[in-house]
Design a protein around this motif. Sequence first.
Motif, PDB file in Angstrom:
ATOM      1  N   GLY A 131       1.006  -1.246  -0.285  1.00 17.65           N
ATOM      2  CA  GLY A 131      -0.102  -0.337  -0.200  1.00 17.65           C
ATOM      3  C   GLY A 131       1.020   1.328   0.030  1.00 17.65           C
ATOM      4  N   VAL A 132       2.357   0.671   0.473  1.00 14.50           N
ATOM      5  CA  VAL A 132       3.593   2.358   0.424  1.00 14.50           C
ATOM      6  C   VAL A 132       3.102   3.043  -0.347  1.00 14.50           C
ATOM      7  N   PHE A 133       3.066   1.919  -1.798  1.00  8.48           N
ATOM      8  CA  PHE A 133       3.911   2.946  -2.768  1.00  8.48           C
ATOM      9  C   PHE A 133       2.713   3.042  -3.765  1.00  8.48           C
ATOM     10  N   ILE A 134       0.570   2.793  -3.052  1.00  7.77           N
ATOM     11  CA  ILE A 134      -0.112   3.751  -4.162  1.00  7.77           C
ATOM     12  C   ILE A 134       0.074   5.112  -3.469  1.00  7.77           C
ATOM     13  N   GLU A 186       0.267   8.610  -5.101  1.00  6.98           N
ATOM     14  CA  GLU A 186      -0.653  10.093  -4.281  1.00  6.98           C
ATOM     15  C   GLU A 186       0.078  11.172  -3.897  1.00  6.98           C
ATOM     16  N   ALA A 187       0.950  11.170  -2.977  1.00  8.09           N
ATOM     17  CA  ALA A 187       1.521  12.236  -1.861  1.00  8.09           C
ATOM     18  C   ALA A 187       2.553  13.257  -2.536  1.00  8.09           C
ATOM     19  N   TYR A 188       2.942  12.367  -3.663  1.00  2.37           N
ATOM     20  CA  TYR A 188       3.823  13.313  -4.458  1.00  2.37           C
ATOM     21  C   TYR A 188       3.018  14.229  -5.432  1.00  2.37           C
ATOM     22  N   PRO A 189       3.963  15.603  -5.896  1.00  3.21           N
ATOM     23  CA  PRO A 189       3.028  16.339  -7.203  1.00  3.21           C
ATOM     24  C   PRO A 189       3.945  15.384  -8.073  1.00  3.21           C
ATOM     25  N   THR A 190       3.196  15.871  -9.900  1.00  5.28           N
ATOM     26  CA  THR A 190       3.170  15.439 -10.444  1.00  5.28           C
ATOM     27  C   THR A 190       5.202  15.658 -11.046  1.00  5.28           C
ATOM     28  N   SER A 191       5.467  17.085 -10.617  1.00  9.16           N
ATOM     29  CA  SER A 191       6.631  16.928 -10.965  1.00  9.16           C
ATOM     30  C   SER A 191       7.883  16.712 -10.685  1.00  9.16           C
ATOM     31  N   LEU A 192       7.367  15.591  -9.411  1.00  9.96           N
ATOM     32  CA  LEU A 192       8.473  15.429  -7.860  1.00  9.96           C
ATOM     33  C   LEU A 192       8.126  13.694  -8.356  1.00  9.96           C
ATOM     34  N   ARG A 193       7.043  13.298  -8.567  1.00  8.82           N
ATOM     35  CA  ARG A 193       6.763  12.178  -8.682  1.00  8.82           C
ATOM     36  C   ARG A 193       7.810  11.323  -8.823  1.00  8.82           C
ATOM     37  N   MET A 208       8.826   8.228  -5.807  1.00  8.47           N
ATOM     38  CA  MET A 208       8.808   7.368  -6.024  1.00  8.47           C
ATOM     39  C   MET A 208      10.337   6.366  -5.941  1.00  8.47           C
ATOM     40  N   GLY A 209      11.859   6.957  -6.709  1.00 10.83           N
ATOM     41  CA  GLY A 209      12.282   5.812  -7.343  1.00 10.83           C
ATOM     42  C   GLY A 209      13.234   5.951  -5.187  1.00 10.83           C
ATOM     43  N   LEU A 210      12.893   7.608  -3.802  1.00  8.85           N
ATOM     44  CA  LEU A 210      12.842   7.368  -3.117  1.00  8.85           C
ATOM     45  C   LEU A 210      12.491   6.564  -1.769  1.00  8.85           C
ATOM     46  N   SER A 211      11.167   6.523  -2.266  1.00 10.18           N
ATOM     47  CA  SER A 211      10.297   5.302  -1.543  1.00 10.18           C
ATOM     48  C   SER A 211      11.145   4.256  -1.753  1.00 10.18           C
ATOM     49  N   SER A 212      11.157   3.772  -3.273  1.00  9.09           N
ATOM     50  CA  SER A 212      11.124   2.140  -3.396  1.00  9.09           C
ATOM     51  C   SER A 212      12.806   1.918  -1.856  1.00  9.09           C
ATOM     52  N   LEU A 213      14.010   3.253  -2.686  1.00  7.10           N
ATOM     53  CA  LEU A 213      15.041   2.763  -1.734  1.00  7.10           C
ATOM     54  C   LEU A 213      15.010   2.614  -0.643  1.00  7.10           C
ATOM     55  N   THR A 272      -5.000  11.324   1.364  1.00  5.17           N
ATOM     56  CA  THR A 272      -5.635  11.067  -1.284  1.00  5.17           C
ATOM     57  C   THR A 272      -6.475  10.710  -0.666  1.00  5.17           C
ATOM     58  N   LEU A 273      -7.531  10.631  -0.280  1.00 10.04           N
ATOM     59  CA  LEU A 273      -8.975  10.348  -0.816  1.00 10.04           C
ATOM     60  C   LEU A 273      -9.605  11.256  -1.281  1.00 10.04           C
ATOM     61  N   ASN A 274     -10.232  11.158  -2.927  1.00  4.34           N
ATOM     62  CA  ASN A 274     -10.640  11.927  -2.890  1.00  4.34           C
ATOM     63  C   ASN A 274      -9.849  13.667  -3.333  1.00  4.34           C
ATOM     64  N   ARG A 275      -8.533  13.582  -3.088  1.00  7.00           N
ATOM     65  CA  ARG A 275      -8.359  14.817  -3.570  1.00  7.00           C
ATOM     66  C   ARG A 275      -7.814  15.113  -4.719  1.00  7.00           C
ATOM     67  N   LYS A 276      -7.607  16.431  -5.290  1.00  6.22           N
ATOM     68  CA  LYS A 276      -6.878  16.575  -6.466  1.00  6.22           C
ATOM     69  C   LYS A 276      -5.503  15.765  -6.565  1.00  6.22           C
ATOM     70  N   LEU A 277      -4.617  15.534  -7.569  1.00  8.75           N
ATOM     71  CA  LEU A 277      -3.382  15.240  -7.674  1.00  8.75           C
ATOM     72  C   LEU A 277      -2.563  16.318  -7.944  1.00  8.75           C
ATOM     73  N   ALA A 278      -1.372  16.702  -7.295  1.00  7.93           N
ATOM     74  CA  ALA A 278      -0.909  17.943  -7.188  1.00  7.93           C
ATOM     75  C   ALA A 278       0.125  18.318  -8.882  1.00  7.93           C
ATOM     76  N   ASP A 279       0.046  18.996  -8.666  1.00  3.00           N
ATOM     77  CA  ASP A 279       1.001  18.998 -10.304  1.00  3.00           C
ATOM     78  C   ASP A 279       2.157  19.713 -10.151  1.00  3.00           C
ATOM     79  N   ARG A 280       2.285  20.608  -9.354  1.00  2.00           N
ATOM     80  CA  ARG A 280       3.879  21.510  -9.067  1.00  2.00           C
ATOM     81  C   ARG A 280       3.671  20.732  -6.964  1.00  2.00           C
ATOM     82  N   VAL A 281       5.039  21.443  -6.992  1.00  2.00           N
ATOM     83  CA  VAL A 281       5.093  21.965  -5.464  1.00  2.00           C
ATOM     84  C   VAL A 281       4.780  23.918  -5.041  1.00  2.00           C
ATOM     85  N   GLU A 282       4.525  23.868  -4.162  1.00  2.09           N
ATOM     86  CA  GLU A 282       3.313  25.581  -3.902  1.00  2.09           C
ATOM     87  C   GLU A 282       4.167  25.898  -2.379  1.00  2.09           C
TER      88      GLU A 282
END
Length: 133
Positions: free
Chosen positions: A56-59, A63-70, A74-79, A123-133
């Motif tokens: 579940g952590v990968f899912i 969702e937690a990372y913005p698109t520009s950093l996803r 995910m690489g850091l999470s996998s590591l 992150t349930l029913n939230r729009k995914l972030a596109d960039r860091v704000e």
Amino acid sequence: TNSVTLLVGGAACLAVNLVPVPAHCLDTASEGCHSLVVRNALAFAGKFMMAITFSGVFIFASEAYPTSLRSRGMGLSSLSARVGGVSAPLVVLLSEVAPGLPMWVFGLVAVAAGLCSLALPETLNRKLADRVE
């Protein structure tokens, strides 16, 4: 969900050490040692909860990372997950120091991670972030 599975799995790992094992049960041929069955069931429950968390952590991370950093996130999470997987057999070697120490380490790390994950955003029913704000 990940917080719950981490906390329950950690509690199960910690509970393994709380089940007493009579001296006559240490012989592999002894019968009627229900405490060993309970210890094994608790250890299995802890491992099962960690497996649920691992998948579940990968899912959640995607969702937690913005698109520009996803991809970096995910690489850091996998590591991080792989470092835990590599270090787990080394933690088992702690049983030479004290027989119950590996389960204490696994349980305390899981409970600490579960408590830390309570601070993560929903992150349930939230729009995914596109960039860091």
